[in-house]
Design a protein around this motif. Structure first.
Motif, PDB file in Angstrom:
ATOM      1  N   TYR A  26       0.829  -1.208   0.000  1.00 11.79           N
ATOM      2  CA  TYR A  26       0.000   0.000   0.000  1.00 11.79           C
ATOM      3  C   TYR A  26       0.863   1.258   0.000  1.00 11.79           C
ATOM      4  O   TYR A  26       0.682   2.162  -0.830  1.00 11.79           O
ATOM      5  CB  TYR A  26      -0.911  -0.056   1.231  1.00 11.79           C
ATOM      6  CG  TYR A  26      -1.657   1.199   1.583  1.00 11.79           C
ATOM      7  CD1 TYR A  26      -2.377   1.912   0.640  1.00 11.79           C
ATOM      8  CD2 TYR A  26      -1.674   1.659   2.908  1.00 11.79           C
ATOM      9  CE1 TYR A  26      -3.087   3.054   1.000  1.00 11.79           C
ATOM     10  CE2 TYR A  26      -2.378   2.789   3.274  1.00 11.79           C
ATOM     11  CZ  TYR A  26      -3.078   3.489   2.315  1.00 11.79           C
ATOM     12  OH  TYR A  26      -3.781   4.608   2.667  1.00 11.79           O
TER      13      TYR A  26
ATOM     14  N   ARG B 257       3.895   0.972  -3.221  1.00 14.93           N
ATOM     15  CA  ARG B 257       3.428   1.162  -4.597  1.00 14.93           C
ATOM     16  C   ARG B 257       2.734   2.503  -4.769  1.00 14.93           C
ATOM     17  O   ARG B 257       2.789   3.123  -5.827  1.00 14.93           O
ATOM     18  CB  ARG B 257       2.492   0.021  -4.996  1.00 14.93           C
ATOM     19  CG  ARG B 257       2.536  -0.288  -6.485  1.00 14.93           C
ATOM     20  CD  ARG B 257       3.934  -0.643  -6.932  1.00 14.93           C
ATOM     21  NE  ARG B 257       4.029  -0.880  -8.358  1.00 14.93           N
ATOM     22  CZ  ARG B 257       5.147  -1.057  -9.021  1.00 14.93           C
ATOM     23  NH1 ARG B 257       6.301  -1.026  -8.359  1.00 14.93           N
ATOM     24  NH2 ARG B 257       5.166  -1.265 -10.323  1.00 14.93           N
ATOM     25  N   GLY B 258       2.067   2.959  -3.703  1.00 16.74           N
ATOM     26  CA  GLY B 258       1.424   4.271  -3.786  1.00 16.74           C
ATOM     27  C   GLY B 258       2.427   5.375  -4.043  1.00 16.74           C
ATOM     28  O   GLY B 258       2.244   6.213  -4.942  1.00 16.74           O
ATOM     29  N   TYR B 259       3.515   5.393  -3.286  1.00 12.98           N
ATOM     30  CA  TYR B 259       4.541   6.417  -3.487  1.00 12.98           C
ATOM     31  C   TYR B 259       5.339   6.183  -4.771  1.00 12.98           C
ATOM     32  O   TYR B 259       5.905   7.124  -5.333  1.00 12.98           O
ATOM     33  CB  TYR B 259       5.483   6.465  -2.286  1.00 12.98           C
ATOM     34  CG  TYR B 259       4.896   7.180  -1.093  1.00 12.98           C
ATOM     35  CD1 TYR B 259       4.608   8.537  -1.150  1.00 12.98           C
ATOM     36  CD2 TYR B 259       4.628   6.501   0.094  1.00 12.98           C
ATOM     37  CE1 TYR B 259       4.067   9.200  -0.059  1.00 12.98           C
ATOM     38  CE2 TYR B 259       4.087   7.159   1.189  1.00 12.98           C
ATOM     39  CZ  TYR B 259       3.806   8.501   1.105  1.00 12.98           C
ATOM     40  OH  TYR B 259       3.265   9.156   2.188  1.00 12.98           O
TER      41      TYR B 259
ATOM     42  N   GLY C 167      -9.656   7.306  -0.520  1.00 14.39           N
ATOM     43  CA  GLY C 167      -8.383   7.108   0.169  1.00 14.39           C
ATOM     44  C   GLY C 167      -8.409   7.691   1.567  1.00 14.39           C
ATOM     45  O   GLY C 167      -7.897   7.088   2.525  1.00 14.39           O
TER      46      GLY C 167
ATOM     47  N   ASP D 284      -2.689  10.129   2.410  1.00 12.51           N
ATOM     48  CA  ASP D 284      -3.593   8.997   2.179  1.00 12.51           C
ATOM     49  C   ASP D 284      -4.332   9.097   0.845  1.00 12.51           C
ATOM     50  O   ASP D 284      -4.505   8.093   0.142  1.00 12.51           O
ATOM     51  CB  ASP D 284      -4.589   8.856   3.336  1.00 12.51           C
ATOM     52  CG  ASP D 284      -5.333  10.148   3.638  1.00 12.51           C
ATOM     53  OD1 ASP D 284      -5.185  11.130   2.891  1.00 12.51           O
ATOM     54  OD2 ASP D 284      -6.068  10.174   4.650  1.00 12.51           O
ATOM     55  N   ASN D 285      -4.747  10.317   0.466  1.00 16.44           N
ATOM     56  CA  ASN D 285      -5.460  10.456  -0.807  1.00 16.44           C
ATOM     57  C   ASN D 285      -4.534  10.306  -2.012  1.00 16.44           C
ATOM     58  O   ASN D 285      -4.925   9.756  -3.040  1.00 16.44           O
ATOM     59  CB  ASN D 285      -6.215  11.788  -0.871  1.00 16.44           C
ATOM     60  CG  ASN D 285      -5.385  12.964  -0.399  1.00 16.44           C
ATOM     61  OD1 ASN D 285      -4.166  12.871  -0.251  1.00 16.44           O
ATOM     62  ND2 ASN D 285      -6.042  14.083  -0.138  1.00 16.44           N
TER      63      ASN D 285
ATOM     64  N   LEU E   1      -1.983   8.339  -2.181  1.00 12.66           N
ATOM     65  CA  LEU E   1      -1.714   6.912  -2.365  1.00 12.66           C
ATOM     66  C   LEU E   1      -2.819   6.218  -3.152  1.00 12.66           C
ATOM     67  O   LEU E   1      -2.592   5.171  -3.764  1.00 12.66           O
ATOM     68  CB  LEU E   1      -1.548   6.234  -0.993  1.00 12.66           C
ATOM     69  CG  LEU E   1      -0.366   6.700  -0.138  1.00 12.66           C
ATOM     70  CD1 LEU E   1      -0.356   5.980   1.193  1.00 12.66           C
ATOM     71  CD2 LEU E   1       0.955   6.495  -0.870  1.00 12.66           C
ATOM     72  N   PHE E   2      -4.020   6.790  -3.152  1.00 11.66           N
ATOM     73  CA  PHE E   2      -5.128   6.237  -3.925  1.00 11.66           C
ATOM     74  C   PHE E   2      -5.229   6.882  -5.307  1.00 11.66           C
ATOM     75  O   PHE E   2      -5.468   6.203  -6.303  1.00 11.66           O
ATOM     76  CB  PHE E   2      -6.451   6.451  -3.170  1.00 11.66           C
ATOM     77  CG  PHE E   2      -6.887   5.263  -2.349  1.00 11.66           C
ATOM     78  CD1 PHE E   2      -8.098   4.646  -2.570  1.00 11.66           C
ATOM     79  CD2 PHE E   2      -6.074   4.756  -1.349  1.00 11.66           C
ATOM     80  CE1 PHE E   2      -8.507   3.551  -1.818  1.00 11.66           C
ATOM     81  CE2 PHE E   2      -6.458   3.668  -0.590  1.00 11.66           C
ATOM     82  CZ  PHE E   2      -7.682   3.064  -0.828  1.00 11.66           C
TER      83      PHE E   2
ATOM     84  N   PRO F 179      -2.191   6.017  -8.451  1.00 13.15           N
ATOM     85  CA  PRO F 179      -2.340   4.779  -9.226  1.00 13.15           C
ATOM     86  C   PRO F 179      -3.564   4.814 -10.142  1.00 13.15           C
ATOM     87  O   PRO F 179      -3.500   4.340 -11.282  1.00 13.15           O
ATOM     88  CB  PRO F 179      -2.495   3.703  -8.137  1.00 13.15           C
ATOM     89  CG  PRO F 179      -1.864   4.283  -6.928  1.00 13.15           C
ATOM     90  CD  PRO F 179      -2.154   5.748  -7.001  1.00 13.15           C
TER      91      PRO F 179
END
Length: 263
Positions: free
Chosen positions: A116, A119-121, A216, A247-248, A250-251, A254
């Protein structure tokens, strides 16, 4: 409010120049932010930093995070997914030797946390490689969505969006965030229009990205509620932790990368 604003200004004073510079400087910043974010998430899971579990979490996270060129010294067959899965297999094997400390549930949580965050970053670095204006477009939408959702929610918010998870978020705030982000995107497109999107295409993209950002935020709120904490950390006064602020992203990133294959 003053503390929150001051923290945001200091953070942007560091983040924006390195974002503009790009390259290794920005990658190192993202690597550092990812490390702190994972630390916050592992703390929620009650995983001590000085443990084998934490070591595997960081190895897996950075395997998911780092751009492919960091692995150029390895044979071509060893891509990121192969290395990540090999790490998971080794991690699972520890259950045999440490059954009193490790079970499948804990390993699954740690592995998902690493994926989570990592890969998000990764998509933040990938977005910068697409160009400065490309990543700024997405970040402007994310920040506009947050700002207008907050302002609209405070002004006219009545109906809860997800009362069991985040009682202060409202449907009116959600809609206001999307409308505000769309208007800002039109201004951005007027001056730059890097993606050559039609009015309808831009509207659809902004709506999807805003919904992803709001989801997110709600997912992170759900995680914190499950572990009975208000903030993921305390390193950003007035904001909480790095996971609270990113948090947003990271969503959204992608989803953005996925959607641009169709626009």
């Amino acid at each position: 409010m003053r503390l929150r604003t001051l923290t945001a200004l200091v953070a942007l004073a560091i983040f924006i120049p390195l974002l503009v510079m790009g390259g290794s400087a920005f990658e190192l910043l993202v690597i550092a932010i990812a490390g702190i974010t994972l630390f916050e998430l592992l703390s929620l899971l009650a995983v001590n930093f000085f443990t084998v579990e934490s070591l595997f979490a960081y190895v897996l996270m950075y395997l998911a995070l780092l751009p492919q060129h960091y692995l150029d010294f390895l044979p071509e067959q060893l891509d990121q997914m192969t290395l990540f899965y090999t790490g998971v297999v080794i991690f699972l094997s520890l259950m045999v030797h440490r059954p009193e400390r490790l079970d499948f549930s804990l390993i699954a949580k740690i592995t998902l946390a690493a994926l989570y965050v990592g890969r998000g970053y990764h998509f933040l670095i990938l977005g910068r490689e697409m160009g400065l204006l490309a990543i700024l477009f997405v970040l402007v939408i994310i920040w506009s969505n947050d700002t207008f959702a907050y302002l609209t929610g405070r002004a006219i918010g009545r109906r809860p969006l997800a009362p069991a998870i985040s009682p202060n978020k409202t449907i009116e705030g959600s809609i206001g965030g999307i409308v505000g982000a769309f208007l800002v995107s039109l201004i951005f497109d007027y001056f730059f229009n890097i993606y050559q999107l039609s009015f309808l295409g831009n509207l659809i993209l902004v709506i999807l990205l805003c919904l992803a950002g709001q989801m997110g935020d709600l997912v992170e709120s759900s995680i914190k509620r499950q572990y009975h904490v208000k903030d993921s950390g305390k390193l950003l006064p007035g904001h909480g932790g790095f996971l609270d602020r990113f948090d947003n992203i990271l969503f959204v990133l992608p989803i953005f990368y996925f959607l641009m294959a169709f626009f």
